[in-house]
Design an enzyme around this catalytic site. Structure first.
Site, PDB file in Angstrom:
ATOM      1  N   ASP A   1       0.879  -1.165   0.000  1.00  0.00           N
ATOM      2  CA  ASP A   1       0.000   0.000   0.000  1.00  0.00           C
ATOM      3  C   ASP A   1       0.924   1.225   0.000  1.00  0.00           C
ATOM      4  O   ASP A   1       2.076   1.120   0.395  1.00  0.00           O
ATOM      5  CB  ASP A   1      -0.877  -0.029   1.255  1.00  0.00           C
ATOM      6  CG  ASP A   1      -1.818   1.157   1.328  1.00  0.00           C
ATOM      7  OD1 ASP A   1      -2.336   1.549   0.277  1.00  0.00           O
ATOM      8  OD2 ASP A   1      -2.008   1.698   2.424  1.00  0.00           O
TER       9      ASP A   1
ATOM     10  N   PHE B   1     -17.560  12.983   1.671  1.00  0.00           N
ATOM     11  CA  PHE B   1     -16.672  12.486   0.623  1.00  0.00           C
ATOM     12  C   PHE B   1     -17.086  11.075   0.225  1.00  0.00           C
ATOM     13  O   PHE B   1     -17.384  10.234   1.055  1.00  0.00           O
ATOM     14  CB  PHE B   1     -15.221  12.463   1.110  1.00  0.00           C
ATOM     15  CG  PHE B   1     -14.276  11.872   0.097  1.00  0.00           C
ATOM     16  CD1 PHE B   1     -13.828  12.637  -0.975  1.00  0.00           C
ATOM     17  CD2 PHE B   1     -13.860  10.560   0.197  1.00  0.00           C
ATOM     18  CE1 PHE B   1     -12.968  12.092  -1.924  1.00  0.00           C
ATOM     19  CE2 PHE B   1     -13.008  10.006  -0.751  1.00  0.00           C
ATOM     20  CZ  PHE B   1     -12.559  10.779  -1.808  1.00  0.00           C
TER      21      PHE B   1
ATOM     22  N   ASP C   1      -4.585   6.104  -4.294  1.00  0.00           N
ATOM     23  CA  ASP C   1      -4.224   7.461  -4.703  1.00  0.00           C
ATOM     24  C   ASP C   1      -4.238   7.610  -6.228  1.00  0.00           C
ATOM     25  O   ASP C   1      -4.418   6.662  -6.980  1.00  0.00           O
ATOM     26  CB  ASP C   1      -2.839   7.806  -4.146  1.00  0.00           C
ATOM     27  CG  ASP C   1      -2.678   9.305  -3.915  1.00  0.00           C
ATOM     28  OD1 ASP C   1      -3.455  10.078  -4.499  1.00  0.00           O
ATOM     29  OD2 ASP C   1      -1.766   9.693  -3.169  1.00  0.00           O
TER      30      ASP C   1
END
Length: 1263
Positions: free
Chosen positions: A498, A628, A750
């Site tokens: 990660d 979000f 990301d």
């Protein structure tokens, strides 16, 4: 097979199973009972171990619909069998009233829903499940889940709550009012108690289960056999070892159960308030909750006892139990489509899609916010083991079995030993019958040969290395809950990481902002906290567009939001309960700048003057928040500046998404170029947007408006640039892994370009390597799915030209000779959406992409798990390292999952590192390799011990002799156990090396090692056995003579008279000779097999082992050369001439020399380096991320053709190696830049490639 007799449940899911129906058969039961009695209970044990045999032996096949017993078989590679008894649930046991007139079951798709309309049609629906007029439902329970028979689909299926097949509209219209008491009672009957039960088995139950293990049964058989042969000492030793092993095992198993029980039981039973249909509030225990209940969330918070969807109010929740991040998350009520401005229609509710509105079981509700007079309510959607926490607990309670070649080979090896034992068994019987031995002795001796060949101490010996490795891991801060995985970690050749919190620092720092004015970017600004910007819309967006809240006076929330808010230096104030109670609505959260930032109240002229008179009143209230969403990649808020009429909408999120929702004329023309520059440098970029709302949008309208109505037609305001620094140790660790030929892959949520930049910065992708971005698009408007290929480093070069310069394209020349191959390295990068499309529509490309895929960005948690599975499908041994947040599935699925978080989310991860650093990965692999090599060494040694003792006993049986009890005891206790438990103590080698240990026992090098030592040992034993008979002083029966005295020949008797008159069969020259030679052989093979480099420290650094071997060598040598009367008496040795003792010493030394030369020189220097290293070089061709090395290209070209030719003769075993070999000669791989690959058909994912292919650099291979 009859279709009626076989069904499939959980189709297409991970726990898919085949179901077979059976009915009990009395005559079969009678036959089995007789068999159990005749075999002394052994048949019962066999049926206990084998569920399939148990059912088939006692039952007859029947239709699944009418069966009494179901036999279940998993459809995965393990094909495990389970059985379950069919039970009946009587629906007339409703304590309140007849369920026929109150509640009926309705089947929507696969979900069971209960409505309140007793109609004839609904009554007919009920008959789908109940087959008799007594309203009985048939079901069975497997792994804590109930499966009910459904007549409509003619199969079993489990009851689902409101999490499937229910629209958002129906949650408000049908389920928001609550249940009647009758409905509640009826549903409780169906769904059972809302409890995640982890029963801690009693010590007695665990003891019985442990003792009935085949290993312990075999030990019991051995102990009984030895006791009948009066071999009490070793029998007692084995009993003590077994008891210690059982007690230790019981303690660790029970401790794990207790820990899991305590984790689950915390707050599992609490009192909750629920709403009933007549608006009455009833207080019940949380165990009585059922899907459809409307739960009132208390003001002071609670631990959620179920999964529920919010229908009114707002909650602040800590979800660390699920996500691993102890960051408070704001949960808002589910949008109500019936009052929605746009009306989303029949959107189906899903806990995953609507997770921002769902309160999950086990999570902590910290605060609630509400309208005055309205309670914070949530509709229960799932209970018990169906909840998110229940599924996590189930995955821990019923884990997938570990499949590892070592263990499969170990069973094969044991079968070989059983085969050898069978030969000895038959030989012993025939030999004893021919020599007219008593029947009782024949039985004992023939069974004894089995216990000698298959050593009962083998499992304990195999476990020792793992236990020591686990202890060493603990000293470096790595904790293990699945010790068997340590060995598997020794084989890892690919590790997924990660990014955030793992490769990079956990927090983000604000690097700066870049605002937009008049469609142009201004220069970047570092300081946001200044008077010039305090009243700008940009800062207003930073101040309001977040999910921060105050908990006990401390600002908390998402770390990114915190950094952003701290950068502007504003103050956040939330309404108190008293303030909220004074109004008819939720008091808004208010943000305001500190006084020192506001301009002085100097009149600025005419109409603007009043704005500056009272600087302290500049406040912004957050009226509505749209949280979000990772699916939407954005969040937004509606805010209002105190004193202004119109409200403002602010939005922040992924730059590409925000720009697409803004008016095109407000987005700068160089937006993509500026964004790319930042992402290439590894910055995390967030875009901001703003819009003035119409004055007609009142407070109440805003509370019911959809986010789509707000999030459009915005004005682009600029970018916030956040910096995510690499952890200090990351580059060094990755370099160590690359040097060890362990491939590294980044899996992150990301942005793609940020991930690629970080991959370059940390050395995962070298500067000269090419990056190919695969952008996959799903089928649309009748067009097939397609993949667009871009070269990341060439994007800017491509912008002005449709073609790329030939210099940037790696090529593979079409030469016949492999020597002329021009080599280049490349990596694939893709995002989560592309990965899903490729999995579905381009299945033939998946293995090729797995071979060189290095960066996977914007990956959802389930996609991370799918990636791990895809890598495992091409035979990689996959490690996964994450911080526990969203990585749970991948951590569980990987061969070696290492969590850097100690939170509950990591409870299912096999390994947890105390220090949040990836330096734990090389440590784990080193210890795994050491443990794996220790397992090989111990297994080889135990195999040799069995065969050496088997050879000794077989040779002695031929003269109707045997080893004495104390000889057995000395060998088994003083030599074998001491050596086994000390040879496992070798620590791991200090650094990772390029070669990997073999994965199984059935490999050429290991088999040659074992077989060569077997031949040597048997040969030297046989030499001593037969040579002693040729000595002039040899007599068949030496009991009455002293061979040390050469005049002892007058006591000679014939062999027959000796055997008839002397019951002592132990004391003879053959026995003494064989005992001494074999004792030295055990020590020799122990030393020969205790290898150090490159996976373990040299054996001379294992001081306990060295001291043990030296003491044993000197002791055996001493009693051989200088006999001691007492020792000879105890060990039943006879006195032999000194010349023969020297001869035995020569035999022993020659044996040791041959063993060492064959193992250390011939095997290690010749076979290992020629055969094993050849395979490794074959592997080395396929690396995509080689270690940085200088002047290695020439070596690569020289060995390339030789290695390739070797591989042509012998195809690699691993799929990824075979695939890499194919791609070497594929002219169309990798794809050219700016090309497109289209799927062959819409339905099935097969890709037709119009791309070129290149070869991997032979020096870069690792995998």
């Amino acid at each position: 097979m009859d279709k009626e007799e076989r069904k499939t449940i959980n189709q297409g899911q991970e726990d898919e199973m085949e179901v077979y129906g059976y009915n009990l058969s009395r005559w079969k039961l009678a036959i089995v009972s007789v068999g159990v009695i005749c075999t002394g209970g052994f048949l019962l044990l066999l049926l206990y171990w084998m569920p399939e045999w148990r059912v088939k032996a006692t039952c007859v096949r029947a239709a699944v619909k009418d069966c009494q017993v179901v036999l279940l078989r998993t459809t995965d590679e393990f094909r495990m069998w389970f059985c379950a008894k069919i039970r009946f649930l009587s629906l007339e046991s409703d304590p309140f009233s007849n369920p026929k007139s109150i509640v009926n079951k309705v089947w929507n798709g696969h979900a069971v829903h209960l409505t309140e309309n007793p109609a004839g049609e609904d009554q007919r629906e009920l008959s789908k499940y109940s087959q008799t007029c007594s309203q009985q439902m048939r079901y069975f329970t497997h792994h804590s889940v109930k499966y009910f028979w459904d007549d409509t689909i003619h199969n079993f299926d489990f009851l689902k709550g409101l999490d499937e097949g229910v629209s958002c509209t129906s949650i408000y219209e049908k389920h928001s009012a609550g249940l009647t008491k009758g409905m509640h009672a009826y549903r409780k009957l169906l769904y059972g108690i809302n409890e995640i039960t982890v029963k801690v088995p009693s010590v007695f139950k665990l003891l019985i289960k442990e003792v009935l293990n085949p290993f312990y049964i075999f030990q019991l058989f051995s102990v009984i056999l030895w006791s009948t042969d009066e071999y009490y000492y070793y029998a007692l030793a084995i009993v003590i070892m077994s008891l210690v092993s059982i007690v230790t095992s019981l303690y660790s198993i029970r401790k794990q159960y207790v820990m899991l029980h305590d984790m689950v039981a915390t707050h599992s039973t609490v009192r909750v308030s629920v709403c009933r249909v007549n608006e009455e509030i009833e207080e019940i225990f949380s165990t009585d909750l059922v899907p459809g209940d409307v739960m009132v969330i208390p003001l002071n918070g609670t631990v959620m006892p179920c999964d529920a969807v919010l229908i009114s109010g707002t909650c602040i929740v800590n979800e660390s139990m699920l996500t691993g991040e102890s960051v408070p998350v704001t949960k808002t009520n589910l949008p109500n489509p019936s009052v929605d401005v746009k009306g989303t229609g029949e959107e189906l509710y899903s806990p995953e899609t609507h997770k921002r509105h769902t309160l999950f079981c086990g999570t902590m509700v910290i605060q609630t916010r509400f309208y005055t007079g309205e309670l914070v309510k949530a509709v229960v959607v799932r209970t018990g083991f169906s909840t998110s926490k229940g599924q996590l607990v189930r995955s821990i309670l019923y884990p997938k079995p570990t499949d590892f070649k070592l263990y499969r080979d170990a069973y094969l090896f044991l079968l070989c030993l059983v085969g050898v034992a069978g030969i000895g068994f038959i030989y012993t019987i025939i030999n004893n019958i021919l020599n007219e031995v008593e029947v009782g002795t024949i039985i004992i001796e023939s069974l004894d040969i089995i216990t000698i060949t298959v050593p009962p101490a083998l499992p304990a010996a195999m476990t020792a290395g793992i236990v020591y490795a686990q202890r060493r891991l603990k000293t470096v801060g790595i904790f293990c809950i699945s010790p068997q995985r340590i060995n598997i970690c020794g084989q890892l050749n690919l590790v997924c990481f990660d990014k955030t919190g793992t490769l990079t620092e956990d927090g983000l720092d604000l690097w700066g902002i870049q605002r937009v004015e008049n469609m142009r970017f201004l220069l970047p600004e570092e300081n946001v906290c200044n008077e010039m910007l305090v009243k700008s819309q940009f800062v207003a967006c930073m101040a309001t567009c977040h999910s921060l809240t105050k908990i006990e006076g401390v600002l908390s929330g998402d770390p990114l939001d915190l950094k952003m808010f701290e950068a502007i230096g504003w103050i956040l104030e939330e309404a108190t309960e008293e303030e909220t109670a004074l109004h008819n609505r939720i008091m808004p959260t208010v943000v305001r700048p500190p006084k020192q930032l506001l301009p002085e109240p100097i009149p600025a002229g005419n109409e603007e003057m009043e704005l500056f008179e009272l600087p302290a009143i500049y406040e912004i209230g957050i009226v509505r928040q749209f949280p979000f969403s990772s699916a939407l990649q954005r969040m937004s808020v509606v805010a209002k500046v105190l004193g202004e009429k119109k409200m403002d909408a602010y939005m922040k999120g992924a730059p590409e998404v925000i720009a697409s929702l803004c008016r095109p004329e407000t987005v700068p023309v160089d937006f993509e170029k500026v964004l790319e520059e930042y992402t290439k440098q590894g910055f995390r970029v967030i875009a901001l947007a703003h819009r003035k709302l119409e004055s007609k949008l009142t407070w109440h309208k805003i509370q019911n408006i959809s986010r789509d109505a707000i999030e459009n037609n915005m004005d682009f305001m600029g970018l916030i640039i956040m910096q995510n620094k690499l952890k200090q140790e990351t580059p060094a660790v990755l370099e160590d892994l690359h040097k060890a030929n362990i491939r590294t892959v980044m899996v992150t949520g990301d942005n793609m370009l940020t991930a690629v930049s970080v991959a370059r910065d940390c050395g995962m992708i070298l500067p000269q390597d090419k990056i190919i971005i695969a952008e996959a698009l799903p089928p649309k408007d009748g067009k097939v799915a397609k993949i667009n290929w871009h070269y990341a480093d060439s994007l800017t070069q491509c912008s002005n030209s449709s073609a790329i310069s030939s210099e940037v394209i790696p090529k593979k020349l079409a030469h016949d000779s492999l020597e002329d191959l021009q080599l280049a390295r490349y990596h694939f990068a893709m995002n989560g959406k592309s990965f899903s499309v490729i999995l579905e529509h381009f299945q033939d490309l998946v293995p090729k992409l797995m071979l060189h895929g290095t960066v996977f960005a914007r990956m959802a948690p389930d996609q991370k798990t799918q990636l791990v599975e895809a890598l495992q499908n091409v035979d990689y041994f996959v490690g996964m390292c994450g911080d526990g947040a969203n990585d749970c599935g991948a951590l569980k699925r990987a061969h070696g999952g290492i969590s850097l978080s100690e939170l509950e989310a990591s409870v299912a991860s096999p390994f947890t590192s105390k220090t949040p650093s990836i330096s734990c990965v090389p440590n784990l692999i080193r210890e795994g390799r050491a443990a794996l090599m220790t397992s090989f060494c111990v297994f080889k040694f135990m195999a040799l011990y069995s065969i050496i003792q088997y050879a000794s006993v077989t040779l002695l049986y031929s003269i109707l002799s045997n080893l004495g009890d104390f000889q057995f005891l000395f060998i088994d206790m003083a030599i074998i156990l001491v050596l086994v438990f000390t040879m496992s103590l070798n620590p791991s080698w200090k650094e990772l090396v390029a070669q990997r240990p073999p994965s199984g026992l059935i490999s050429g090098a290991l088999l040659f090692s074992v077989l060569s030592q077997i031949i040597i040992s048997i040969g030297f034993q046989a030499l001593g056995f037969f040579w002693v008979k040729q000595q002039p002083w040899y007599r068949v029966c030496p009991s009455h003579l002293d061979a040390c005295n050469t005049t002892g020949s007058l006591y000679w008797n014939s062999s027959r008279s000796c055997n008839e008159t002397d019951p002592d069969k132990i004391k003879n020259y053959e026995n003494t000779t064989v005992f001494f030679i074999s004792s030295f052989q055990y020590l020799t093979v122990a030393v020969v097999f205790s290898k150090g480099k490159p996976f373990r420290q040299p054996c001379y650094k294992n001081y306990f082992f060295v001291v043990s071997v030296i003491i044993l060598y000197f002791f055996v040598l001493f009693i051989m050369l200088h006999p001691i009367a007492f020792v000879d008496e105890v060990l039943e040795l006879v006195c032999i001439p000194y010349e023969w003792r020297i001869t035995m010493l020569v035999i022993v030394l020659l044996n040791a020399l041959v063993s060492v030369v064959v193992e250390s020189f011939f095997l290690d220097m010749v076979l290992w380096k020629v055969v094993f290293n050849r395979d490794r070089q074959g592997e080395c061709r396929f690396s995509t991320t080689p270690p940085p090395q200088e002047s290695v290209d020439q070596w690569g070209k020289c060995c390339f053709s030789w290695a390739a030719l070797c591989c042509q003769k012998k195809a690699p075993k691993a799929k990824y190696m075979y695939l890499a070999q194919e791609l070497l000669v594929d002219p169309e791989w990798p794809p050219k830049p700016q090309t497109t690959t289209e799927a062959k058909a819409l339905a099935k994912g097969n890709g037709s490639c119009q791309v070129i292919t290149i070869a991997s650099d032979p020096v870069s291979v690792a995998y």
